[in-house]
Design a protein around this motif. Sequence first.
Motif, PDB file in Angstrom:
ATOM      1  N   GLY A  10       0.797  -1.216   0.000  1.00 10.82           N
ATOM      2  CA  GLY A  10       0.000   0.000   0.000  1.00 10.82           C
ATOM      3  C   GLY A  10       0.828   1.263   0.000  1.00 10.82           C
ATOM      4  O   GLY A  10       0.415   2.276  -0.555  1.00 10.82           O
ATOM      5  N   SER A  11       1.984   1.214   0.606  1.00 10.12           N
ATOM      6  CA  SER A  11       2.909   2.353   0.597  1.00 10.12           C
ATOM      7  C   SER A  11       4.301   1.850   0.939  1.00 10.12           C
ATOM      8  O   SER A  11       4.469   0.726   1.404  1.00 10.12           O
ATOM      9  CB  SER A  11       2.476   3.428   1.600  1.00 10.12           C
ATOM     10  OG  SER A  11       2.750   3.012   2.922  1.00 10.12           O
ATOM     11  N   ASP A  14       5.588   0.011   4.173  1.00 11.88           N
ATOM     12  CA  ASP A  14       5.533  -1.443   4.362  1.00 11.88           C
ATOM     13  C   ASP A  14       6.827  -2.143   3.941  1.00 11.88           C
ATOM     14  O   ASP A  14       6.995  -3.336   4.187  1.00 11.88           O
ATOM     15  CB  ASP A  14       4.378  -2.042   3.548  1.00 11.88           C
ATOM     16  CG  ASP A  14       3.024  -1.505   3.974  1.00 11.88           C
ATOM     17  OD1 ASP A  14       2.887  -1.083   5.137  1.00 11.88           O
ATOM     18  OD2 ASP A  14       2.096  -1.506   3.138  1.00 11.88           O
ATOM     19  N   ALA A  36       4.343  -0.008  -5.217  1.00 10.89           N
ATOM     20  CA  ALA A  36       3.384   0.528  -4.255  1.00 10.89           C
ATOM     21  C   ALA A  36       2.114   0.888  -5.014  1.00 10.89           C
ATOM     22  O   ALA A  36       2.160   1.633  -6.004  1.00 10.89           O
ATOM     23  CB  ALA A  36       3.957   1.756  -3.548  1.00 10.89           C
ATOM     24  N   SER A  38      -2.214   1.559  -3.975  1.00 11.89           N
ATOM     25  CA  SER A  38      -3.139   1.689  -2.863  1.00 11.89           C
ATOM     26  C   SER A  38      -4.567   1.420  -3.324  1.00 11.89           C
ATOM     27  O   SER A  38      -5.039   2.042  -4.282  1.00 11.89           O
ATOM     28  CB  SER A  38      -3.055   3.100  -2.276  1.00 11.89           C
ATOM     29  OG  SER A  38      -4.094   3.304  -1.336  1.00 11.89           O
ATOM     30  N   ALA A  39      -5.231   0.510  -2.627  1.00 10.92           N
ATOM     31  CA  ALA A  39      -6.625   0.197  -2.951  1.00 10.92           C
ATOM     32  C   ALA A  39      -7.521   1.416  -2.772  1.00 10.92           C
ATOM     33  O   ALA A  39      -8.531   1.551  -3.457  1.00 10.92           O
ATOM     34  CB  ALA A  39      -7.117  -0.951  -2.077  1.00 10.92           C
ATOM     35  N   HIS A  40      -7.131   2.312  -1.866  1.00  6.46           N
ATOM     36  CA  HIS A  40      -7.966   3.475  -1.575  1.00  6.46           C
ATOM     37  C   HIS A  40      -7.511   4.746  -2.299  1.00  6.46           C
ATOM     38  O   HIS A  40      -8.331   5.565  -2.681  1.00  6.46           O
ATOM     39  CB  HIS A  40      -7.988   3.729  -0.059  1.00  6.46           C
ATOM     40  CG  HIS A  40      -8.566   2.584   0.690  1.00  6.46           C
ATOM     41  ND1 HIS A  40      -7.793   1.741   1.462  1.00  6.46           N
ATOM     42  CD2 HIS A  40      -9.826   2.105   0.771  1.00  6.46           C
ATOM     43  CE1 HIS A  40      -8.573   0.809   1.998  1.00  6.46           C
ATOM     44  NE2 HIS A  40      -9.800   1.008   1.587  1.00  6.46           N
ATOM     45  N   ARG A  41      -6.207   4.899  -2.486  1.00  4.33           N
ATOM     46  CA  ARG A  41      -5.705   6.136  -3.106  1.00  4.33           C
ATOM     47  C   ARG A  41      -5.487   6.013  -4.610  1.00  4.33           C
ATOM     48  O   ARG A  41      -5.505   7.013  -5.317  1.00  4.33           O
ATOM     49  CB  ARG A  41      -4.411   6.571  -2.415  1.00  4.33           C
ATOM     50  CG  ARG A  41      -4.657   7.004  -0.968  1.00  4.33           C
ATOM     51  CD  ARG A  41      -3.358   7.321  -0.267  1.00  4.33           C
ATOM     52  NE  ARG A  41      -2.622   6.079  -0.027  1.00  4.33           N
ATOM     53  CZ  ARG A  41      -2.210   5.671   1.161  1.00  4.33           C
ATOM     54  NH1 ARG A  41      -2.429   6.393   2.216  1.00  4.33           N
ATOM     55  NH2 ARG A  41      -1.555   4.544   1.286  1.00  4.33           N
ATOM     56  N   VAL A  46      -4.681  -0.034  -9.311  1.00  2.00           N
ATOM     57  CA  VAL A  46      -4.721  -1.395  -8.757  1.00  2.00           C
ATOM     58  C   VAL A  46      -5.484  -2.309  -9.706  1.00  2.00           C
ATOM     59  O   VAL A  46      -5.035  -3.418 -10.019  1.00  2.00           O
ATOM     60  CB  VAL A  46      -5.355  -1.411  -7.342  1.00  2.00           C
ATOM     61  CG1 VAL A  46      -5.582  -2.837  -6.866  1.00  2.00           C
ATOM     62  CG2 VAL A  46      -4.480  -0.654  -6.358  1.00  2.00           C
ATOM     63  N   ALA A  63       0.588  -9.446  -1.770  1.00  2.28           N
ATOM     64  CA  ALA A  63       0.069  -8.100  -1.496  1.00  2.28           C
ATOM     65  C   ALA A  63       0.045  -7.837   0.001  1.00  2.28           C
ATOM     66  O   ALA A  63      -0.576  -8.576   0.755  1.00  2.28           O
ATOM     67  CB  ALA A  63      -1.325  -7.939  -2.094  1.00  2.28           C
ATOM     68  N   ALA A  65      -0.782  -5.292   3.258  1.00  5.03           N
ATOM     69  CA  ALA A  65      -1.680  -4.200   3.615  1.00  5.03           C
ATOM     70  C   ALA A  65      -1.885  -4.172   5.125  1.00  5.03           C
ATOM     71  O   ALA A  65      -1.897  -5.202   5.783  1.00  5.03           O
ATOM     72  CB  ALA A  65      -3.024  -4.353   2.916  1.00  5.03           C
ATOM     73  N   LEU A  71      -6.188  -4.084  -0.056  1.00  5.89           N
ATOM     74  CA  LEU A  71      -5.389  -4.303  -1.263  1.00  5.89           C
ATOM     75  C   LEU A  71      -5.374  -5.754  -1.758  1.00  5.89           C
ATOM     76  O   LEU A  71      -5.638  -5.995  -2.941  1.00  5.89           O
ATOM     77  CB  LEU A  71      -3.963  -3.781  -1.055  1.00  5.89           C
ATOM     78  CG  LEU A  71      -3.039  -3.842  -2.261  1.00  5.89           C
ATOM     79  CD1 LEU A  71      -3.583  -3.013  -3.420  1.00  5.89           C
ATOM     80  CD2 LEU A  71      -1.645  -3.355  -1.873  1.00  5.89           C
TER      81      LEU A  71
END
Length: 168
Positions: A10-11, A14, A36, A38-41, A46, A63, A65, A71
């Motif tokens: 995710g970033s 990690d 990297a 992100s499922a949200h950003r 993705v 993956a 997260a 993710l």
Amino acid sequence: MFPIVSIIMGSTSDLPVMEKACKLLDELQIPFEVNALSAHRTPEAVETFAKGAKDRGLKVIIAAAGMAAALPGVIAASTTLPVIGVPIKGMLDGLDAMLSIIQMPPGIPVATVGVNGAQNAAILAVEMLALSDEAIAQRLADYKSGLKAKIEKANKDLAEVKYQFKTN
């Protein structure tokens, strides 16, 4: 050289955890990539990654997260490749991430290793690859023999440790 394993996180925060997967894949001579997403950003990125992964020659996706840990599941929803989720320790000692990753709906499985279990994720990916590649299978067998040798050496070293009431 083209990657057959993809490590997604995710970033970059990690990376200290996921570095263990990178090192193991490198040691076993498995071509891999690290990115990297992100499922949200970056949800579109993705989805694009997951939908194109198989066509790019990838065989397994790892993956990582933390927290909501969406993710791995989002990737699994858009590919037929096996996805291995690595819950990252954060809030609630990583239990929140682990539960998010393992609670996938029917039809969207994500194999899940323990919290911060990047090394085991890499081993699981290599085990999957070894099913159809004898050279990888041999390197994996050699690696696992090395694990056995480490424990045997540890027991020999422990036998040399002396305490007044130690019986072995």
